[in-house]
Motif scaffolding. Structure first.
Motif, PDB file in Angstrom:
ATOM      1  N   UNK A 162    -122.472 137.667  17.532  1.00  0.00           N
ATOM      2  CA  UNK A 162    -123.717 138.097  17.887  1.00  0.00           C
ATOM      3  C   UNK A 162    -125.017 137.373  17.652  1.00  0.00           C
ATOM      4  N   UNK A 163    -125.149 136.409  18.570  1.00  0.00           N
ATOM      5  CA  UNK A 163    -126.096 135.184  18.132  1.00  0.00           C
ATOM      6  C   UNK A 163    -127.506 135.875  18.265  1.00  0.00           C
ATOM      7  N   UNK A 164    -128.371 135.430  17.252  1.00  0.00           N
ATOM      8  CA  UNK A 164    -129.719 135.879  17.211  1.00  0.00           C
ATOM      9  C   UNK A 164    -130.511 135.247  18.295  1.00  0.00           C
ATOM     10  N   UNK A 165    -131.634 136.250  18.774  1.00  0.00           N
ATOM     11  CA  UNK A 165    -132.296 135.914  19.786  1.00  0.00           C
ATOM     12  C   UNK A 165    -133.667 135.853  19.243  1.00  0.00           C
ATOM     13  N   UNK A 166    -134.676 135.102  19.757  1.00  0.00           N
ATOM     14  CA  UNK A 166    -136.057 134.868  19.442  1.00  0.00           C
ATOM     15  C   UNK A 166    -136.638 136.221  19.228  1.00  0.00           C
ATOM     16  N   UNK A 167    -137.341 136.557  18.119  1.00  0.00           N
ATOM     17  CA  UNK A 167    -137.837 137.402  17.763  1.00  0.00           C
ATOM     18  C   UNK A 167    -136.999 138.705  17.193  1.00  0.00           C
ATOM     19  N   UNK A 168    -135.991 138.451  16.992  1.00  0.00           N
ATOM     20  CA  UNK A 168    -134.898 139.551  16.370  1.00  0.00           C
ATOM     21  C   UNK A 168    -135.343 139.762  14.806  1.00  0.00           C
ATOM     22  N   UNK A 169    -135.001 140.877  14.476  1.00  0.00           N
ATOM     23  CA  UNK A 169    -135.333 141.413  13.162  1.00  0.00           C
ATOM     24  C   UNK A 169    -134.026 141.161  12.235  1.00  0.00           C
ATOM     25  N   UNK A 170    -134.021 140.483  11.461  1.00  0.00           N
ATOM     26  CA  UNK A 170    -132.846 140.204  10.433  1.00  0.00           C
ATOM     27  C   UNK A 170    -132.574 141.489   9.374  1.00  0.00           C
ATOM     28  N   UNK A 171    -131.637 141.843   9.133  1.00  0.00           N
ATOM     29  CA  UNK A 171    -131.665 143.052   8.184  1.00  0.00           C
ATOM     30  C   UNK A 171    -130.533 142.616   7.385  1.00  0.00           C
ATOM     31  N   UNK A 172    -130.901 142.312   5.933  1.00  0.00           N
ATOM     32  CA  UNK A 172    -129.792 141.749   4.922  1.00  0.00           C
ATOM     33  C   UNK A 172    -129.766 142.865   3.988  1.00  0.00           C
ATOM     34  N   UNK A 173    -128.564 142.971   3.461  1.00  0.00           N
ATOM     35  CA  UNK A 173    -128.097 143.720   2.112  1.00  0.00           C
ATOM     36  C   UNK A 173    -127.725 142.494   0.946  1.00  0.00           C
ATOM     37  N   UNK A 182    -132.275 145.562  -0.091  1.00  0.00           N
ATOM     38  CA  UNK A 182    -132.426 145.352   1.351  1.00  0.00           C
ATOM     39  C   UNK A 182    -133.613 144.577   1.466  1.00  0.00           C
ATOM     40  N   UNK A 183    -133.314 143.553   2.597  1.00  0.00           N
ATOM     41  CA  UNK A 183    -134.495 142.579   2.996  1.00  0.00           C
ATOM     42  C   UNK A 183    -134.458 142.428   4.622  1.00  0.00           C
ATOM     43  N   UNK A 184    -135.577 142.474   5.138  1.00  0.00           N
ATOM     44  CA  UNK A 184    -135.895 142.492   6.396  1.00  0.00           C
ATOM     45  C   UNK A 184    -136.911 141.680   6.901  1.00  0.00           C
ATOM     46  N   UNK A 185    -136.826 140.772   7.921  1.00  0.00           N
ATOM     47  CA  UNK A 185    -137.621 139.947   8.421  1.00  0.00           C
ATOM     48  C   UNK A 185    -137.642 139.605   9.816  1.00  0.00           C
ATOM     49  N   UNK A 186    -138.614 138.894  10.551  1.00  0.00           N
ATOM     50  CA  UNK A 186    -138.442 138.665  11.738  1.00  0.00           C
ATOM     51  C   UNK A 186    -137.765 137.052  11.746  1.00  0.00           C
ATOM     52  N   UNK A 187    -136.898 136.827  12.524  1.00  0.00           N
ATOM     53  CA  UNK A 187    -136.416 135.534  12.686  1.00  0.00           C
ATOM     54  C   UNK A 187    -137.445 134.463  12.985  1.00  0.00           C
ATOM     55  N   UNK A 188    -137.315 133.228  12.580  1.00  0.00           N
ATOM     56  CA  UNK A 188    -138.044 131.944  12.800  1.00  0.00           C
ATOM     57  C   UNK A 188    -137.624 131.484  13.991  1.00  0.00           C
ATOM     58  N   UNK A 189    -138.392 130.808  14.766  1.00  0.00           N
ATOM     59  CA  UNK A 189    -138.096 130.062  15.872  1.00  0.00           C
ATOM     60  C   UNK A 189    -138.244 128.450  15.839  1.00  0.00           C
ATOM     61  N   UNK A 190    -137.027 127.896  16.177  1.00  0.00           N
ATOM     62  CA  UNK A 190    -136.927 126.443  16.182  1.00  0.00           C
ATOM     63  C   UNK A 190    -137.220 126.022  17.417  1.00  0.00           C
ATOM     64  N   UNK A 191    -138.268 125.066  17.613  1.00  0.00           N
ATOM     65  CA  UNK A 191    -138.353 124.440  18.965  1.00  0.00           C
ATOM     66  C   UNK A 191    -138.057 123.032  19.112  1.00  0.00           C
ATOM     67  N   UNK A 192    -137.276 122.678  20.050  1.00  0.00           N
ATOM     68  CA  UNK A 192    -136.858 121.105  20.056  1.00  0.00           C
ATOM     69  C   UNK A 192    -137.009 120.895  21.774  1.00  0.00           C
ATOM     70  N   UNK A 193    -136.960 119.682  21.891  1.00  0.00           N
ATOM     71  CA  UNK A 193    -137.057 119.035  22.959  1.00  0.00           C
ATOM     72  C   UNK A 193    -136.033 118.198  23.375  1.00  0.00           C
ATOM     73  N   UNK A 194    -135.278 118.211  24.436  1.00  0.00           N
ATOM     74  CA  UNK A 194    -133.786 117.666  24.599  1.00  0.00           C
ATOM     75  C   UNK A 194    -133.809 116.850  26.053  1.00  0.00           C
ATOM     76  N   UNK A 195    -133.013 115.889  26.064  1.00  0.00           N
ATOM     77  CA  UNK A 195    -133.065 115.208  27.340  1.00  0.00           C
ATOM     78  C   UNK A 195    -131.932 115.660  27.923  1.00  0.00           C
ATOM     79  N   UNK A 278    -135.657 126.594  22.535  1.00  0.00           N
ATOM     80  CA  UNK A 278    -135.932 127.405  21.627  1.00  0.00           C
ATOM     81  C   UNK A 278    -134.769 128.153  21.050  1.00  0.00           C
ATOM     82  N   UNK A 279    -134.551 128.105  19.836  1.00  0.00           N
ATOM     83  CA  UNK A 279    -133.561 129.053  18.936  1.00  0.00           C
ATOM     84  C   UNK A 279    -134.000 129.703  17.901  1.00  0.00           C
ATOM     85  N   UNK A 280    -133.510 130.774  17.839  1.00  0.00           N
ATOM     86  CA  UNK A 280    -133.808 131.971  16.355  1.00  0.00           C
ATOM     87  C   UNK A 280    -132.896 131.299  15.436  1.00  0.00           C
ATOM     88  N   UNK A 281    -133.831 131.467  14.174  1.00  0.00           N
ATOM     89  CA  UNK A 281    -133.205 130.848  12.793  1.00  0.00           C
ATOM     90  C   UNK A 281    -133.261 131.718  11.722  1.00  0.00           C
TER      91      UNK A 281
END
Length: 431
Positions: A162-173, A182-195, A278-281
């Motif tokens: 169930x891979x994270x998508x950009x903008x997903x909310x992460x809910x942790x206990x 309980x901890x909740x927050x929006x996932x970060x976005x990692x931007x890379x440029x690839x060949x 772009x990947x969610x982190x």
């Protein structure tokens, strides 16, 4: 040697499964006509009492054949259908239950020798949303997106499927100092440029292209497997170390880069624009390494290991049904033997202890997997038979034996067809 070990593991799991059926058949005074390991022609057999004990040619199955099991005979003593409905339920359920017992015993041995993997947060990325939400190093994750977490690999498997998508909310206990929060927050976005290619060789080898990714800039520019990258933006690249140094000092961006490569002794220049990726982190790393367990915790985490194996099997089935996993991801006896063999070869260099722990761990996975699969409510499987027996217990009379037999036969044919497909798929993957 690896094939022998694979056969021994596979056979032990099947033997223990059939032993469950055998022992409970005896407890319910049902005559077992044959107890066999393997399928096909008999290699060796002997009779004791009413039972023939057989070793058969193909080590991919086994059976506990009971008198009158596939007939509608009920009044003749010693037949399967002459036993009480709850007795028959216990006989059918005993096979999968014995697989879970085997998995538990082996898991206790593994946890006692190696330990368990607590889902402890190892690091929180500085400046991340996770840090801002209050997640701290040392927190024990007990829930992720509503999914209960016991071990680090629980989190790994669930997040992989169930891979994270950009903008997903992460809910942790998490558990901290004995308290849950309980901890909740929006996932970060990692931007890379690839060949879009993979390189072959170590730091001192030439930058030879091993593979090119579909739809990526280098493929579109005509780069092929076997080409050698010799410079980027005029900077000479003689090996992988040069490439890594260049990328560190000049990270790829949306700006175009000039690449020189050689093919068959000729050099060519191309200009490509790296592709944004772009990947969610989640913003944290977590433990995947074993820690020692003591006392009753060995038994506790032995049970937790079995729970993990069962849940992983169920999750995989769910992904298969939903289409996230395909039929190509299934493996049968051939694939299992190959996986055991591969694990054996890769573990030999790590010492005898690690080698056998890895073998036992595979046995736990396969035993739990066999237990779950046999409980599926599909005709011809133990689970399918249990459905008919539970209906009989509720109705207080059996379903027409001929109808039930026809349904189980149809299910068996479907299972055999699936087995043929899976074995073909395994052989194709090996080739």
């Amino acid at each position: 040697m690896k094939i022998i070990i694979a056969i021994v593991i596979f056979s032990a799991i099947i033997l223990f499964h059939e032993l469950g059926h055998f022992l409970f058949a005896k407890l319910n005074k049902i005559v077992v006509t044959e107890f066999s390991l393997g399928m096909g022609p008999r290699l060796y057999s002997f009779e004791k009492g009413d039972t023939r004990y057989s070793l058969k040619l193909l080590p991919i199955g086994g059976s506990c054949a009971m008198l009158g099991e596939d007939t509608d005979i009920e009044n003749e003593p010693g037949t399967f259908n002459s036993a009480s409905v709850w007795g028959r339920i216990s006989v059918v359920a005993a096979g999968p239950v014995f697989n879970f017992i085997m998995a538990f015993v082996l898991s206790v041995i593994i946890v006692g020798a190696v330990g368990y993997e607590p889902s402890r947060v190892l690091s929180v990325k500085e400046g991340s949303a996770a840090e801002a939400a209050g997640l701290k190093e040392g927190d024990i994750i007990t829930g992720y997106q509503g999914y209960h977490i016991d071990l680090g690999k629980d989190l790994y498997v669930y997040s992989y499927l169930n891979q994270l998508k950009e903008g997903d909310t992460i809910n942790l206990t998490v558990k901290r100092d004995g308290k849950k929060m309980d901890i909740s927050y929006k996932s970060d976005t990692n931007v890379r440029y690839l060949l879009g290619c993979n390189f072959n060789g170590d730091d001192t080898s030439a930058m030879t292209v091993e593979s090119v990714m579909d739809g990526m800039p280098l493929q579109e520019a005509g780069i092929q497997q076997g080409d050698v990258i010799t410079s980027i933006n005029g900077v000479k690249i003689t090996n992988a170390a040069d490439y890594q140094k260049y990328i560190q000092e000049n990270p790829l961006t949306e700006k175009s880069v000039k690449i020189t490569y050689s093919r068959d002794g000729q050099e060519y220049d191309i200009t490509v624009t790296p592709k944004e990726y772009r990947t969610a982190e989640s913003g944290f790393t977590y433990n995947m390494y074993s820690e020692k367990a003591k006392g009753l915790n060995i038994v506790k985490y032995g049970a937790v290991e079995v729970k993990y194996m069962v849940r992983t099997t169920i999750l995989s089935l769910k992904e298969l049904v939903s289409g996230k996993l395909g039929m190509k991801d299934l493996s049968g006896p051939v694939g299992i033997v190959d996986a055991i063999g591969t694990t054996y070869e890769e573990s030999k260099s790590e010492g005898t202890m690690i080698l056998w722990m890895n073998m036992l761990n595979l046995a736990v996975l396969l035993s739990a997997n066999l237990g779950v699969m046999n409980l599926l409510p599909f005709p011809a499987l133990d689970g399918g038979r249990l459905v008919f027996l539970v209906i009989e217990a509720i109705r207080r009379k059996p379903i027409n034996r001929q109808v039930e037999g026809g349904i189980h036969f149809a299910g068996l044919m479907l299972l055999m067809a699936l087995m043929v497909f899976v074995m073909y798929n395994d052989i194709v993957k090996l080739i």
